[in-house]
Structure formats: structure tokens, C-alpha cells
Design a protein around this motif. Structure first.
Motif, PDB file in Angstrom:
ATOM      1  N   PHE A  36       0.953  -1.145  -0.061  1.00  0.00           N
ATOM      2  CA  PHE A  36      -0.011   0.150  -0.122  1.00  0.00           C
ATOM      3  C   PHE A  36       0.950   1.229   0.081  1.00  0.00           C
ATOM      4  N   SER A  37       2.145   1.332  -0.321  1.00  0.00           N
ATOM      5  CA  SER A  37       2.959   2.147  -0.412  1.00  0.00           C
ATOM      6  C   SER A  37       2.657   3.444  -1.168  1.00  0.00           C
ATOM      7  N   GLY A  38       2.276   2.913  -2.459  1.00  0.00           N
ATOM      8  CA  GLY A  38       1.659   3.919  -3.653  1.00  0.00           C
ATOM      9  C   GLY A  38       0.426   4.869  -3.046  1.00  0.00           C
ATOM     10  N   PRO A  39      -0.519   4.210  -2.792  1.00  0.00           N
ATOM     11  CA  PRO A  39      -1.870   4.670  -2.334  1.00  0.00           C
ATOM     12  C   PRO A  39      -1.593   5.426  -1.050  1.00  0.00           C
ATOM     13  N   PHE A  40      -0.689   5.077  -0.070  1.00  0.00           N
ATOM     14  CA  PHE A  40      -0.415   5.744   1.173  1.00  0.00           C
ATOM     15  C   PHE A  40       0.150   7.125   1.034  1.00  0.00           C
ATOM     16  N   PHE A  41       1.239   7.103   0.238  1.00  0.00           N
ATOM     17  CA  PHE A  41       2.070   8.139  -0.054  1.00  0.00           C
ATOM     18  C   PHE A  41       1.465   9.209  -0.938  1.00  0.00           C
ATOM     19  N   ILE A  42       0.551   8.731  -2.249  1.00  0.00           N
ATOM     20  CA  ILE A  42       0.086   9.500  -2.973  1.00  0.00           C
ATOM     21  C   ILE A  42      -1.208  10.213  -2.434  1.00  0.00           C
ATOM     22  N   TYR A  43      -2.390   9.426  -1.771  1.00  0.00           N
ATOM     23  CA  TYR A  43      -3.465   9.957  -1.302  1.00  0.00           C
ATOM     24  C   TYR A  43      -3.832  10.226  -0.007  1.00  0.00           C
ATOM     25  N   VAL A  44      -2.837   9.505   0.858  1.00  0.00           N
ATOM     26  CA  VAL A  44      -3.132   9.965   2.479  1.00  0.00           C
ATOM     27  C   VAL A  44      -2.113  10.901   2.828  1.00  0.00           C
ATOM     28  N   TYR A  45      -0.609  10.330   3.071  1.00  0.00           N
ATOM     29  CA  TYR A  45       0.289  10.869   3.532  1.00  0.00           C
ATOM     30  C   TYR A  45       0.721  12.395   3.059  1.00  0.00           C
ATOM     31  N   GLY A  46       0.734  12.642   1.617  1.00  0.00           N
ATOM     32  CA  GLY A  46       0.975  13.898   1.351  1.00  0.00           C
ATOM     33  C   GLY A  46      -0.050  15.217   1.822  1.00  0.00           C
ATOM     34  N   THR A  47      -1.231  14.545   1.624  1.00  0.00           N
ATOM     35  CA  THR A  47      -2.348  15.170   1.849  1.00  0.00           C
ATOM     36  C   THR A  47      -2.492  15.509   3.449  1.00  0.00           C
ATOM     37  N   LEU A  48      -2.337  14.401   4.276  1.00  0.00           N
ATOM     38  CA  LEU A  48      -2.229  14.798   5.704  1.00  0.00           C
ATOM     39  C   LEU A  48      -1.043  15.829   6.238  1.00  0.00           C
ATOM     40  N   LEU A  49       0.219  15.492   5.410  1.00  0.00           N
ATOM     41  CA  LEU A  49       1.463  16.599   6.072  1.00  0.00           C
ATOM     42  C   LEU A  49       1.145  18.067   5.629  1.00  0.00           C
ATOM     43  N   THR A  50       0.276  18.388   4.538  1.00  0.00           N
ATOM     44  CA  THR A  50       0.033  19.568   3.941  1.00  0.00           C
ATOM     45  C   THR A  50      -1.115  20.190   4.755  1.00  0.00           C
ATOM     46  N   ASN A  51      -1.964  19.351   5.321  1.00  0.00           N
ATOM     47  CA  ASN A  51      -3.179  20.076   5.952  1.00  0.00           C
ATOM     48  C   ASN A  51      -2.751  19.872   7.447  1.00  0.00           C
ATOM     49  N   ASN A  52      -2.066  18.941   8.129  1.00  0.00           N
ATOM     50  CA  ASN A  52      -2.083  18.867   9.480  1.00  0.00           C
ATOM     51  C   ASN A  52      -0.719  18.350   9.725  1.00  0.00           C
ATOM     52  N   LEU A  53       0.689  18.994  10.048  1.00  0.00           N
ATOM     53  CA  LEU A  53       1.781  18.637  10.022  1.00  0.00           C
ATOM     54  C   LEU A  53       2.052  17.573  11.059  1.00  0.00           C
ATOM     55  N   ILE A  54       1.506  17.713  12.300  1.00  0.00           N
ATOM     56  CA  ILE A  54       1.600  16.783  13.376  1.00  0.00           C
ATOM     57  C   ILE A  54       1.055  15.506  13.212  1.00  0.00           C
ATOM     58  N   ILE A  55      -0.407  15.436  12.745  1.00  0.00           N
ATOM     59  CA  ILE A  55      -1.084  14.305  12.592  1.00  0.00           C
ATOM     60  C   ILE A  55      -0.445  13.575  11.331  1.00  0.00           C
ATOM     61  N   GLY A  56      -0.177  14.206  10.407  1.00  0.00           N
ATOM     62  CA  GLY A  56       0.538  13.500   9.158  1.00  0.00           C
ATOM     63  C   GLY A  56       1.794  13.162   9.558  1.00  0.00           C
ATOM     64  N   SER A  57       2.606  13.739  10.246  1.00  0.00           N
ATOM     65  CA  SER A  57       3.909  13.157  10.767  1.00  0.00           C
ATOM     66  C   SER A  57       3.723  11.987  11.771  1.00  0.00           C
ATOM     67  N   LEU A  58       2.628  11.917  12.579  1.00  0.00           N
ATOM     68  CA  LEU A  58       2.543  10.752  13.317  1.00  0.00           C
ATOM     69  C   LEU A  58       1.876   9.595  12.427  1.00  0.00           C
ATOM     70  N   VAL A  59       1.247  10.007  11.821  1.00  0.00           N
ATOM     71  CA  VAL A  59       0.474   8.628  10.670  1.00  0.00           C
ATOM     72  C   VAL A  59       1.657   8.145   9.987  1.00  0.00           C
ATOM     73  N   GLY A  60       2.157   9.081   9.224  1.00  0.00           N
ATOM     74  CA  GLY A  60       3.718   8.520   8.426  1.00  0.00           C
ATOM     75  C   GLY A  60       4.653   8.164   9.346  1.00  0.00           C
TER      76      GLY A  60
END
Length: 187
Positions: free
Chosen positions: A84-108
Motif C-alpha cells: 500500500f506504499s503507492g496509495p499511502f504516499f499519494i493519497y493519504v500521507y502527502g495530504t495529511l502533511l500539508t493539512n496538519n503537519l503533526i497528525i500527518g507526521s504521526l501517521v507517516g
């Protein structure tokens, strides 16, 4: 003959694991800054949380591997997670990091720490146990992983300039190959 098949299976698993890892991680800091627009401080937070999760996950993997012995459960788990690397980085992680750095960093941090960083340590531990049981040289099996990292890194920069997402899809593809290898290996 069985020992030789085990050697080649774990060597191929190393190769494709590190293809997957390098496709995602060799240009990670560039992706954070160029694609997502994070500054140095924000990137530092991301890297810090990745490292923190890895520090927690490594002993956990060690405990689990000690309990499982040579069962393939951890390798199967890693293969599924990294598929699930592709979907995670493309659709989840990048979006989370740009919208909420802390939550995105924790999930990532959880995904990268468990999947790649601590996952590599778990794979190395498992391969070392196999090498002792089946009498092959661990370093030779591990070498294939280094070749996998080098092979994809050779192309990753060029692919990144075309579209960074290509690297993440390659990571998913490599993980699927890892799964096929480990599921088709007896023992």
C-alpha cells in the motif's frame, strides 16, 4: 537443494524490500520540500517522529520474532503493508502533511517506522536466523538488498522529475513481488 531455495527466496525478498524502501525513501526529503512545500523545520519534525516510532517498533518486532521463530508471519505482514506504499504516499500521507503537519507526521511515522525502518531490522533478524539454520552466508543474502536499493535509486531521480508518484507505485509493485516470493516459499 532446499537450503539453496531458501537462500534465493530471502535474497529476492531483500532485493524487492529495498527496492520498495528506496523508491519511497531515497528522495524523501526532496519530496517533502519540493512536492509538499515543507520547510526545514517541518521536515525535521517529520523525521523526528519517524525515528521515534522506529525506536518503539524495533524492540516490538524483536519480541514478536522471538515468539514466532521462523514463521513467515512478519514477512507477510511487511509485504502487505508495503503493497500500500503507492496509495499511502499519494493519497493519504502527502495530504495529511500539508493539512496538519503533526497528525500527518504521526501517521507517516507509524507507517514508515513499522513498514520500512523497523521492518528492515525485522527482515535482517529473520534472514540472519535463516542463515544460521540453513547454512548460508547472511552477508551474501543481504547484498541483494543493497543491489535492490542501488538499482532503483539509479532510476528514482529521473522518475521523480517526471512524476514523483511513479516511485511510490514502483514501491507497491516491489512489495507485491515480495509477497508472491514469500507466499510461494515452503518452510
Amino acid at each position: 537443494m532446499f537450503e539453496r531455495r531458501i537462500y534465493w527466496a530471502i535474497s529476492a525478498y531483500f532485493f524487492f524490500f529495498l527496492v520498495s524502501f528506496a523508491a519511497c525513501y531515497s528522495l524523501y526529503s526532496i519530496w517533502l520540500s519540493k512536492s509538499l512545500g515543507l520547510n526545514g523545520t517541518d521536515s525535521g519534525i517529520v523525521f523526528d517522529l519517524n525515528a521515534a516510532v522506529t525506536l518503539v517498533a524495533q524492540p516490538l518486532y524483536g519480541y514478536i520474532l522471538d515468539k514466532l521463530g521462523l514463521k513467515k508471519n512478519v514477512l507477510i505482514f511487511l509485504g502487505v503493508l508495503l503493497a500500500f506504499s503507492g496509495p499511502f504516499f499519494i493519497y493519504v500521507y502527502g495530504t495529511l502533511l500539508t493539512n496538519n503537519l503533526i497528525i500527518g507526521s504521526l501517521v507517516g511515522g507509524v507507517y514508515l517506522g513499522i513498514g520500512f525502518q523497523a521492518g528492515l531490522s525485522a527482515l535482517e533478524s529473520y534472514a540472519q536466523k535463516l542463515s544460521l539454520k540453513y547454512g548460508f552466508e547472511y552477508g551474501r543474502a543481504r547484498m541483494w538488498g543493497s543491489l535492490g536499493w542501488a538499482a532503483i535509486t539509479f532510476f528514482a531521480g529521473k522518475l521523480f522529475t517526471i512524476n514523483p508518484d511513479y516511485n511510490y507505485w514502483i514501491a507497491s509493485g516491489a512489495a507485491i513481488i515480495m509477497l508472491v516470493i514469500i507466499l510461494s516459499t515452503k518452510g
